[in-house]
Structure formats: structure tokens, C-alpha cells
Design an enzyme around this catalytic site. Structure first.
Site, PDB file in Angstrom:
ATOM      1  N   GLU A 260       0.605  -1.377  -0.108  1.00 52.46           N
ATOM      2  CA  GLU A 260      -0.087   0.093   0.414  1.00 52.46           C
ATOM      3  C   GLU A 260       0.605   1.157  -0.159  1.00 52.46           C
ATOM      4  O   GLU A 260       2.631   1.356   0.916  1.00 52.46           O
ATOM      5  CB  GLU A 260      -0.969  -0.448   1.062  1.00 52.46           C
ATOM      6  CG  GLU A 260      -1.649  -1.002   1.211  1.00 52.46           C
ATOM      7  CD  GLU A 260      -3.078  -1.033   2.403  1.00 52.46           C
ATOM      8  OE1 GLU A 260      -3.185   0.338   3.399  1.00 52.46           O
ATOM      9  OE2 GLU A 260      -3.483  -2.148   2.441  1.00 52.46           O
ATOM     10  N   HIS A 278      -8.310   1.320   1.623  1.00 56.09           N
ATOM     11  CA  HIS A 278      -8.503   1.337   3.140  1.00 56.09           C
ATOM     12  C   HIS A 278      -9.209   2.152   3.366  1.00 56.09           C
ATOM     13  O   HIS A 278      -8.757   3.231   4.146  1.00 56.09           O
ATOM     14  CB  HIS A 278      -6.868   1.434   3.417  1.00 56.09           C
ATOM     15  CG  HIS A 278      -6.248   0.633   4.598  1.00 56.09           C
ATOM     16  ND1 HIS A 278      -5.246   0.036   4.731  1.00 56.09           N
ATOM     17  CD2 HIS A 278      -7.210   0.460   5.829  1.00 56.09           C
ATOM     18  CE1 HIS A 278      -5.543  -0.697   5.969  1.00 56.09           C
ATOM     19  NE2 HIS A 278      -6.274   0.041   6.578  1.00 56.09           N
TER      20      HIS A 278
END
Length: 526
Positions: A260, A278
Site C-alpha cells: 500500500e 483502505h
């Protein structure tokens, strides 16, 4: 006044709470690692979200830091072993965004069931593909929870409200808790075989990494739909892609990824795949909640010693702290006493509590014992890193509560296991506030443990006290208190006396030469 640094974007409520509690706070976000290292030594507390990386180098520079607070659940950005070794408490806020994350999982489950993102894109593109998007109902379907903790239990509650059947795999889920939740506890293989939908709510650990591996994905029910709002790395993403392409997996929705930010992934543009960046904790309510909670928890610790949601030290609520503080002071001094007297290698420590002490939270008492014991070897030891250092040295720790009558209203006993046998000390509280020694190495003796003291083991024979008093008087050392105990008449006696000044080594040596003296040791207590 304690000083806290907020180094990530956070609701203004956090700074407001710190200031209202009398804590100085700086809000400096977007710091590079070098910039953070340069200033971190000025702060007692560090409040972060996920952007700041509290690495080993940062912690090494944090010479005054006492607590790191993570506004959120995951602490992947904090080097907990380094923080523990430095005596820094690491806290998170596991409940502030629980509802938000659970609701996001439910939202993704609906989106998968009715193919909402693809249907939206198709419709807005001017197509009216009503027959293309044939969904499934959630009613009567089986939802499999991997992880039935705080967030998982909320998801279960919502799913039961949707008339789904809920099964759960969680090694820590008891049958009683499962019954209360209204779920059926199953093995992982049973869950894989039965679930129409699978949602993950477990931390990323060595045991959970790739828990949905290629092998386990192959065991799932054909057409299964999978949701992950927990942590990237729980699912083998390549195997998930293969399962979607083959049609064995009917759909997948990921809010988290191995890497990420996920700017590129082989899963992107795969049919029946939904992704979000997220967003599990991304609601206005959750952001405010975690900011408030982290500020309150850090303030409690810095001002009262209260420890809530810590990951590397026993919890101690702000309400408990005042009641436990005298016991922790007693425990620390007992640990310090035995640490200063036992020179052999310590193999184990047993902490026993009786009377009123047996009704209390024993974990902080044990941590205080270990801090006192190990501080004799390093002045940087505290209640946070003492248990960590004990484990590092393979010292076995045991805790025992006694529900029995005792000579004292409350009692704490510490036994240290050494190669030459066990050594035990015990103490109580006078007036429930003042630490008092009651036993040392099997000999009953009542004494304060404070300041500078002299410990002597001698033969119980007439004339010794006079010779000792004369030696101290000639050296100009004033005696504050005098405490004596013995096993039997004429056998071995222990003497503990407090003195006003440091006893020089030559004087210790001369006391050692007095007739009948076996051991002499100068002690110091904070």
C-alpha cells in the site's frame, strides 16, 4: 508539564484534549525520518496514525519518550520490540473505528452480492444491462468469519440481523462466547467448505499470513465471495486472481493490500473484483473517535500512570492506578531488595499476593517487581521493558493468588530462583499506603525500605550491636532506623538499618571484619 507531538493528520479534538488536561502539544505533520529524529528527544509522548514510522532509529533518538499512541488499530508502523526495550509504552485504539470497519465489510458484502460497482459504471455509460447483473440474496446464506474479535463480532451481529447463518473460525473463541454471539464455532476447513461469503477480521501475524493461501482457496465452496477489510497479506493475492479468473471464486472485495498504496495490482480490472483504498476506518465519526481515545489514553498515562489498550505492558486503568500505586511501590522495593542482595544468576521469579492484594490486578504488581529487580543492573529499566528484558534472559515468571487467612491485611511475597536455591522477601502496607518489609530470606523482620540502608547478616551473640554502633559512630555515620530479626536464639540474625550518608567502602570493609559478621551490603532505594 508533559509534552506531546502529534505527527500525523488527526482530528483537532486530540490536541484540545491534551491541552485541556494540562499537557503541552505540538502538531507537526509531514516530517521526514531525519526531521523526526532531530526533534523527538524533546517529547514525552508521540501520537501517530499510519504515516509516521516509529522505527528503531527514531526510538533510539527518543530519549525522553514514554508513550507512543496509535490513533487506530494497526501498529505496523511502530517497532514494538525497540519501544519495549527502551521502556516506551505502545498503545492503540482498537475500538474507536470498530463499527466503521464492520460497516464497511457489510457494505462490500452487499456490493459483491449485487455487483453494484459494475452495474453503476454500466448504467452511467448509457447501457441498460438489466439482465447482465443477476445478484444473490444474503438471506439464508452462510457467512464465514475468520476472526471473531471486536470487529468480527459486530459483523456477526449485523449479518444475523440480515437473517444470515454465521460460522466462525477463531482459536480464541470459546464455546460460551460463540453462543452469546449467536454463531457456530468451526474449524478453518469447515468454514472454507461451508461459507457462501467469507470475511476476514484478524491481525496479520506469522500464523495468519496467507491464511487464505492457494491451497485454502481451493478448499472453498464454488462461487464463494471474499471480503477483506483487516490487513493486506491475509490473502494470497495471486491465488485470489487465479480463482476469480477460473470462476471458482464468485467475487472478492479488498480494502487492504499487501503493498500500500496499491497503485497497481494484477487484481485490478478483474471481473467481479471490488477495491477500496483502505477506507475501513474512514468515516468522520471514526476519525474523531480514535483521536479522542488516543489523547485520553496518553493523557491518563502521562498524568496518572493509567495504561489502556497497551500492546507491550499490562493494562492499568486510570481508576485502578491510585489504588495500585502503593502496591506497585512495595513490589518495586521488594524486587530492588532481592536484586541488590542476590548476586547469582536469576532463573525464575514468583510473585504471590494474599489478602487485599489478591483482589487486585496482579500484572502491574509483577511488572513493578521485575523493574525493581532488574534496575540493579541498569538504570534505564522500568515497568515496560522489565518483563521484556526478563523474557530476553529466559527468566521464568509465575504469579500466584492466595485466598487464605494471613497475619497481615495484605501481603506481597517475591521468591527468586537461583542456582543456590530460592530467596524470598515479603512485605505489606501500613495504613494501606506505606511499604513495609515483613520477611527476608525466611527471617521475620519489620523495616522500612527507603533511602540508604545497611544490610548485615551476623551471629546472634551479645555485644555485636554495640561494636557496630561504635564503628559507625567513629566514622561519623548517623543511624536513622534500626531493625533486627533472627531465626532462633543464638543462631543467625539479620540487621537492616537506615543511614543518613553513603557508607564508604573502607567502612564496609571494617564492618565485615567485626567478629560474627557474615555478610555486609550497602543498599539504596529510591
Amino acid at each position: 508539564m508533559p509534552k506531546v507531538l502529534i505527527s500525523d493528520q488527526m482530528s483537532p479534538k486530540a490536541a484540545e484534549i491534551f491541552r485541556a488536561r494540562g499537557i503541552e502539544v505540538d502538531e507537526i505533520t509531514g516530517l521526514t525520518k531525519d526531521e523526526l529524529i532531530k526533534i523527538i528527544g524533546h517529547y514525552d509522548g508521540l501520537a501517530v496514525r499510519s504515516a509516521t514510522k516509529a522505527t528503531k532509529d527514531v526510538i533510539a533518538a527518543a530519549t525522553n519518550l514514554k508513550v507512543i499512541g496509535r490513533a487506530g488499530i494497526g501498529v505496523d508502523n511502530v517497532d514494538i520490540p525497540s519501544a519495549s526495550g527502551a521502556g516506551i509504552v505502545v498503545m492503540n485504539t482498537p475500538f474507536g473505528n470498530s463499527i466503521t470497519t464492520a460497516e464497511h465489510a457489510i457494505a462490500l458484502m452487499f456490493a459483491l452480492a449485487r455487483q453494484l460497482p459494475e452495474a453503476d459504471a454500466s448504467t452511467q455509460a448509457g447501457k441498460w444491462e438489466k439482465n447482465r447483473f443477476m445478484g444473490v440474496e444474503l438471506t439464508a446464506k452462510t457467512l464465514g468469519l475468520i476472526g471473531a474479535g471486536n470487529i468480527g463480532s459486530i459483523v456477526a451481529d449485523r449479518a444475523l440481523g440480515l437473517k444470515m447463518k454465521v460460522i466462525a473460525f477463531d482459536p480464541f473463541l470459546t464455546p460460551e462466547r460463540a453462543e452469546i454471539m449467536g454463531v457456530t464455532k468451526v474449524s478453518l476447513d469447515e468454514l472454507l467448505a461451508q461459507a457462501d461469503f467469507i470475511t476476514l477480521h484478524t491481525p496479520l501475524t506469522d500464523s495468519t499470513r496467507n491464511i487464505l493461501s492457494a491451497e485454502n482457496l481451493a478448499k472453498t465452496k464454488p462461487g464463494v465471495r471474499i471480503i477483506n477489510c483487516a490487513r493486506g497479506g491475509l490473502i494470497d493475492e495471486a491465488a485470489l486472481k487465479a480463482g476469480l479468473d477460473s470462476g471458482h471464486i464468485g467475487g472478492a472485495a479488498l480494502d487492504v493490500f499487501v503493498e500500500e498504496p496499491a497503485k497497481a495490482s494484477p487484481l485490478f480490472n478483474t471481473p467481479n473484483f471490488i477495491s477500496t483504498p483502505h477506507l475501513g476506518a474512514s468515516t468522520d465519526e471514526a476519525q474523531v473517535n480514535v483521536a479522542i481515545q488516543v489523547a485520553e489514553q496518553m493523557s491518563d498515562f502521562l498524568l496518572t500512570g493509567g495504561v489502556t489498550n497497551a500492546l507491550n505492558v499490562p493494562s492499568l486503568s486510570a481508576e485502578e492506578a491510585p489504588r495500585l500505586r502503593p502496591y506497585m511501590q512495595l513490589a518495586e522495593r521488594l524486587g530492588s531488595l532481592v536484586g541488590q542482595l542476590v548476586t547469582e544468576g536469576v532463573k525464575g521469579v514468583t510473585v504471590e499476593v494474599e489478602g487485599a492484594a489478591a483482589q487486585l490486578n496482579i500484572k502491574p504488581i509483577t511488572a513493578a517487581v521485575l523493574a525493581g529487580l532488574m534496575r540493579t543492573h541498569s538504570d534505564t529499566v522500568n515497568m515496560v521493558n522489565a518483563p521484556y528484558l526478563a523474557r530476553e534472559r529466559e527468566i521464568e515468571i509465575a504469579e500466584v493468588r492466595h485466598d487464605r487467612e494471613t497475619d497481615y491485611h495484605t501481603l506481597v511475597r517475591v521468591t527468586v530462583k537461583t542456582p543456590d536455591g530460592d530467596r524470598t522477601v515479603a512485605g505489606t502496607l501500613f495504613g494501606m499506603t506505606k511499604p513495609r518489609l515483613t520477611e527476608i530470606f525466611g527471617i521475620t523482620v519489620e523495616a522500612d525500605l527507603s533511602g540508604r540502608m545497611l544490610y548485615i547478616v551476623n551471629e546472634d551473640k551479645p555485644g555485636f550491636i554495640g561494636r557496630l554502633g561504635g564503628a559507625l559512630g567513629e566514622a561519623g555515620v548517623n543511624i536513622g532506623t534500626f531493625h533486627l530479626g533472627r531465626r532462633n536464639t543464638g543462631s543467625e540474625a539479620i540487621l537492616l538499618l537506615s543511614v543518613d550518608d553513603t557508607i564508604p567502602d573502607p567502612l564496609l570493609a571494617s564492618i565485615c571484619r567485626l567478629p560474627g559478621v557474615k555478610t555486609v551490603k550497602a543498599l539504596t532505594f529510591a
